[in-house]
Design a protein around this motif. Structure first.
Motif, PDB file in Angstrom:
ATOM      1  N   PHE A  16      -5.279  25.795 -30.314  1.00 48.85           N
ATOM      2  CA  PHE A  16      -5.175  24.376 -30.029  1.00 48.85           C
ATOM      3  C   PHE A  16      -4.620  23.651 -31.241  1.00 48.85           C
ATOM      4  N   CYS A  17      -3.836  22.624 -30.993  1.00 50.09           N
ATOM      5  CA  CYS A  17      -3.292  21.828 -32.094  1.00 50.09           C
ATOM      6  C   CYS A  17      -4.442  21.077 -32.769  1.00 50.09           C
ATOM      7  N   PRO A  18      -4.585  21.207 -34.105  1.00 49.19           N
ATOM      8  CA  PRO A  18      -5.690  20.520 -34.780  1.00 49.19           C
ATOM      9  C   PRO A  18      -5.517  18.995 -34.804  1.00 49.19           C
ATOM     10  N   GLY A  19      -4.299  18.523 -34.471  1.00 49.81           N
ATOM     11  CA  GLY A  19      -4.066  17.075 -34.482  1.00 49.81           C
ATOM     12  C   GLY A  19      -4.466  16.415 -33.170  1.00 49.81           C
ATOM     13  N   CYS A  20      -4.089  17.030 -32.031  1.00 50.22           N
ATOM     14  CA  CYS A  20      -4.298  16.367 -30.732  1.00 50.22           C
ATOM     15  C   CYS A  20      -5.075  17.224 -29.745  1.00 50.22           C
ATOM     16  N   ASN A  21      -5.487  18.441 -30.184  1.00 52.59           N
ATOM     17  CA  ASN A  21      -6.262  19.368 -29.340  1.00 52.59           C
ATOM     18  C   ASN A  21      -5.521  19.907 -28.128  1.00 52.59           C
ATOM     19  N   VAL A  31       0.686  23.738 -35.367  1.00 50.19           N
ATOM     20  CA  VAL A  31       0.519  22.307 -35.094  1.00 50.19           C
ATOM     21  C   VAL A  31       1.668  21.932 -34.157  1.00 50.19           C
ATOM     22  N   CYS A  32       1.420  21.076 -33.160  1.00 50.32           N
ATOM     23  CA  CYS A  32       2.507  20.740 -32.246  1.00 50.32           C
ATOM     24  C   CYS A  32       3.535  19.825 -32.933  1.00 50.32           C
ATOM     25  N   GLY A  33       4.736  19.833 -32.409  1.00 53.67           N
ATOM     26  CA  GLY A  33       5.826  19.065 -33.003  1.00 53.67           C
ATOM     27  C   GLY A  33       5.555  17.574 -33.060  1.00 53.67           C
ATOM     28  N   ASP A  34       4.909  17.045 -32.010  1.00 54.99           N
ATOM     29  CA  ASP A  34       4.611  15.608 -31.981  1.00 54.99           C
ATOM     30  C   ASP A  34       3.689  15.229 -33.133  1.00 54.99           C
ATOM     31  N   CYS A  35       2.680  16.057 -33.375  1.00 57.57           N
ATOM     32  CA  CYS A  35       1.722  15.756 -34.443  1.00 57.57           C
ATOM     33  C   CYS A  35       2.393  15.823 -35.809  1.00 57.57           C
ATOM     34  N   ILE A  36       3.202  16.881 -36.012  1.00 57.78           N
ATOM     35  CA  ILE A  36       3.897  17.009 -37.305  1.00 57.78           C
ATOM     36  C   ILE A  36       4.753  15.768 -37.568  1.00 57.78           C
TER      37      ILE A  36
END
Ligand SMILES: [Zn+2]
Length: 227
Positions: A16-21, A31-36
């Motif tokens: 899971f992306c630690p930024g948005c789950n 980490v997903c591209g949107d979060c980065i």
């Protein structure tokens, strides 16, 4: 061959992306591209301003670079938290690779990369130094060797988070010792930390490097805290 096991791995142990789950696909980075792309980038003016405030007068640090600005309760804090407390080491590698993209543009002549060490008791407690993983990603991308043994933290310092800048400087005074002088002498060193706050830790490490005969000391971190 590698593709099949990773698909199976993904099925049993989804990431899971630690930024948005959001659930990440096998091909995605940790980490997903949107979060980065949502993380605030430290621009040139800010870096210059912070260098002047933190490092210029001491003449110990040649130059420094941070990729991002640390913001409380935002994506980067979640990423660093997952690296430090959920043992998601791939996040450290990824942050190191991202950091390398910025450093590559600076034309620094670096011989050796050294992560800011944590005390061995803290390392025993946590099991690792998060900056080692950032350093590994950085070293691989820049194709410059790194060493985790060239400097040691010889004093167990209390957490810096609740201290003011003067207290922070005192807290880290004499906290470091060079482990391998031969590796340092005459070299251009790049120190790596996850987050730079007052810069006191970097300065103290820089002093130790210079007194061990380093030619020059640069510093970098994933993020800088605005104060
Ligand atoms: Zn995300």
């Amino acid at each position: 061959m590698k593709f099949i096991p990773s698909l199976i791995f993904d099925f049993f142990l989804p990431r899971f992306c630690p930024g948005c789950n959001k659930k990440l696909s096998t091909q995605e980075k940790p980490v997903c591209g949107d979060c980065i792309s949502s993380i605030l980038i430290a621009d040139e003016d800010r870096l210059q301003y912070e260098f002047d405030r933190k490092f210029r007068s001491e003449r110990m640090i040649e130059n420094f670079y941070s990729k991002y600005v640390f913001e409380t309760d935002k994506t980067l804090q979640h990423i660093i938290h997952a690296l430090k407390y959920q043992r998601q080491f791939k996040l450290g590698i990824l942050l190191g690779e991202i950091l390398a993209e910025g450093i590559n543009l600076l034309n620094w002549e670096i011989d050796l990369i050294i992560p800011i060490p944590i005390h061995h008791l803290k390392k025993a407690e946590r099991g690792f130094n998060q900056s080692d993983f950032i350093t590994k990603g950085l070293s691989k991308s820049l194709k410059i060797p790194y060493s985790t043994k060239s400097i040691k933290r010889i004093r167990y310092t209390e957490s810096q988070t609740k201290l003011n800048p003067d207290q922070r400087a005192n807290n880290v005074a004499d906290a470091f010792k060079v482990g391998e002088k031969k590796k340092i002498r005459g070299k251009n060193i790049l120190l790596v930390d996850d987050v730079i706050t007052t810069g006191a830790t970097i300065l103290e490490c820089g002093k130790v490097m210079v007194s061990a005969g380093a030619n020059s000391v640069y510093a970098c971190s994933v993020a800088i805290v605005e104060q």
